[in-house]
Design a protein around this motif. Structure first.
Motif, PDB file in Angstrom:
ATOM      1  N   ILE A 205      29.593  -5.181 102.641  1.00 24.54           N
ATOM      2  CA  ILE A 205      30.469  -6.810 101.184  1.00 24.54           C
ATOM      3  C   ILE A 205      28.639  -7.308 100.993  1.00 24.54           C
ATOM      4  N   SER A 206      27.378  -6.106 101.057  1.00 23.64           N
ATOM      5  CA  SER A 206      26.350  -6.622 101.343  1.00 23.64           C
ATOM      6  C   SER A 206      25.716  -6.826  99.131  1.00 23.64           C
ATOM      7  N   SER A 207      25.005  -8.041  99.172  1.00 17.65           N
ATOM      8  CA  SER A 207      24.599  -7.625  97.430  1.00 17.65           C
ATOM      9  C   SER A 207      25.804  -7.948  96.949  1.00 17.65           C
ATOM     10  N   LEU A 208      26.641  -9.041  96.821  1.00 16.32           N
ATOM     11  CA  LEU A 208      28.213  -8.548  95.953  1.00 16.32           C
ATOM     12  C   LEU A 208      27.410 -10.160  94.347  1.00 16.32           C
ATOM     13  N   PRO A 209      27.668 -10.053  93.329  1.00 17.08           N
ATOM     14  CA  PRO A 209      27.586 -10.804  93.179  1.00 17.08           C
ATOM     15  C   PRO A 209      27.904 -12.333  92.682  1.00 17.08           C
ATOM     16  N   GLY A 210      29.266 -11.459  92.776  1.00 14.21           N
ATOM     17  CA  GLY A 210      30.180 -12.787  92.212  1.00 14.21           C
ATOM     18  C   GLY A 210      30.845 -13.404  93.047  1.00 14.21           C
ATOM     19  N   ILE A 211      30.028 -13.131  94.520  1.00 14.94           N
ATOM     20  CA  ILE A 211      30.739 -14.186  95.599  1.00 14.94           C
ATOM     21  C   ILE A 211      30.083 -15.411  95.821  1.00 14.94           C
ATOM     22  N   SER A 212      31.191 -16.491  95.585  1.00 13.10           N
ATOM     23  CA  SER A 212      30.898 -18.044  96.058  1.00 13.10           C
ATOM     24  C   SER A 212      30.531 -18.270  96.835  1.00 13.10           C
ATOM     25  N   SER A 213      29.565 -19.079  97.714  1.00 15.67           N
ATOM     26  CA  SER A 213      29.514 -19.653  99.313  1.00 15.67           C
ATOM     27  C   SER A 213      29.948 -18.342 100.218  1.00 15.67           C
ATOM     28  N   PRO A 214      28.775 -17.708 100.478  1.00 20.57           N
ATOM     29  CA  PRO A 214      28.665 -16.132 101.147  1.00 20.57           C
ATOM     30  C   PRO A 214      29.178 -16.781 102.314  1.00 20.57           C
ATOM     31  N   GLY A 215      29.096 -17.294 102.906  1.00 20.59           N
ATOM     32  CA  GLY A 215      28.622 -18.104 104.627  1.00 20.59           C
ATOM     33  C   GLY A 215      30.391 -17.745 104.959  1.00 20.59           C
ATOM     34  N   LEU A 216      30.760 -18.624 103.778  1.00 24.39           N
ATOM     35  CA  LEU A 216      31.929 -18.849 104.086  1.00 24.39           C
ATOM     36  C   LEU A 216      32.726 -18.078 104.119  1.00 24.39           C
ATOM     37  N   VAL A 217      32.637 -17.333 103.391  1.00 25.29           N
ATOM     38  CA  VAL A 217      32.943 -15.913 102.793  1.00 25.29           C
ATOM     39  C   VAL A 217      33.620 -14.920 103.766  1.00 25.29           C
ATOM     40  N   ILE A 218      31.922 -14.703 104.592  1.00 28.26           N
ATOM     41  CA  ILE A 218      32.103 -13.969 105.778  1.00 28.26           C
ATOM     42  C   ILE A 218      33.180 -14.512 107.362  1.00 28.26           C
ATOM     43  N   ILE A 219      32.589 -15.250 107.186  1.00 30.22           N
ATOM     44  CA  ILE A 219      33.497 -15.827 108.434  1.00 30.22           C
ATOM     45  C   ILE A 219      35.030 -16.552 108.538  1.00 30.22           C
ATOM     46  N   LEU A 220      35.345 -16.152 106.606  1.00 30.09           N
ATOM     47  CA  LEU A 220      36.477 -16.259 106.587  1.00 30.09           C
ATOM     48  C   LEU A 220      37.501 -14.975 107.165  1.00 30.09           C
ATOM     49  N   LEU A 221      36.529 -13.848 106.573  1.00 35.67           N
ATOM     50  CA  LEU A 221      36.819 -11.953 106.783  1.00 35.67           C
ATOM     51  C   LEU A 221      36.659 -11.806 108.333  1.00 35.67           C
TER      52      LEU A 221
END
Length: 250
Positions: A205-221
């Motif tokens: 999921i590298s370099s997705l400009p539409g992602i906010s708070s990528p760190g939290l998104v990674i944790i949830l994934l």
């Protein structure tokens, strides 16, 4: 109407109103307006023509993309689902590999490809690379009967969006590797649909400009897909790391 067009529209309207307001009220003949005033009036009159042209061009482009992605049933009836899916991939300038074969079939930059893939009837696709193509939500219908598709690369696809991710459930029984990096229309909400892909082992999921708070998104994934190795480069994760950790514990 885009923000830039709306701004130009308002500017032209104001300019045209100022020109009319400053025009002297007299029955006598009036000398021609300065060139810049006439130009502004002309632009104001032609603005809607330009807007209509841009709107028409946008609709035409959308229709062309939809036509490219449409699943033509006659291909499946004539050649079977595997050949039909293979032809779709090549027609979109992508590439694929059949199950049990090391050879890849690819289209070149002009969209030309070798028709030898037709010799592998009733052989399913195992790996598909659609990176930087115009595949969209509709195009996924071409893969609905591919029960052996393990790897799908969608890197840099401008039409891959949240609706596309929601429809990936058609591949949930086979898909193990998925690359959706550099897709500009994917948002945080769309990634939640990946929970259906329980067999996923690698996700980029590298370099997705539409992602906010990528760190939290990674944790949830990682919580949704505990068996999946997630690659997420192109983000600055250091600045808000403490904030993400605190939100994750809530």
């Amino acid at each position: 109407m885009s923000a830039a067009l709306m701004s130009l529209h308002r500017c032209l309207q104001r300019s045209a109103l100022l020109i009319v307001a400053r025009r002297p009220c007299s029955s006598s003949s009036v000398s021609p307006s300065p060139l810049h005033r006439r130009l502004l009036l002309l632009l104001a009159q032609r603005f809607y023509d330009v807007e209509m042209l841009l709107s028409w061009w946008s609709r035409l482009r959308r229709k062309r993309i939809q036509k490219k992605n449409f699943n033509y049933g006659y291909r499946q009836r004539l050649f079977g689902a595997d050949i039909a899916a293979a032809h779709y991939v090549l027609s979109m300038k992508g590439g694929f590999r059949y199950v049990g074969w090391s050879e890849w079939f690819r289209a070149d930059h002009r969209g030309k490809f070798n028709w030898d893939f037709m010799e592998h009837k009733d052989t399913p696709l195992e790996e598909v690379n659609m990176s930087y193509t115009l595949i969209n939500y509709t195009g996924l219908e071409n893969f609905e009967k591919q029960r052996s598709l393990r790897t799908l690369s969608l890197r840099g696809c401008p039409e891959v969006d949240d609706w596309f991710l929601a429809r990936l459930h058609v591949l949930q029984d086979s898909l193990e590797e998925l690359d959706i990096s550099h897709c500009p229309r994917i948002t945080t909400g769309g990634l939640a649909a990946l929970r259906n892909l329980k067999g996923l082992r690698r996700l980029d999921i590298s370099s997705l400009p539409g992602i906010s708070s990528p760190g939290l998104v990674i944790i949830l994934l990682e919580e949704m897909l505990p068996q999946c190795q997630i690659t997420a480069t192109g983000y600055d994760l250091s600045l808000k790391e403490g904030e993400w950790q605190s939100e994750a514990h809530v």
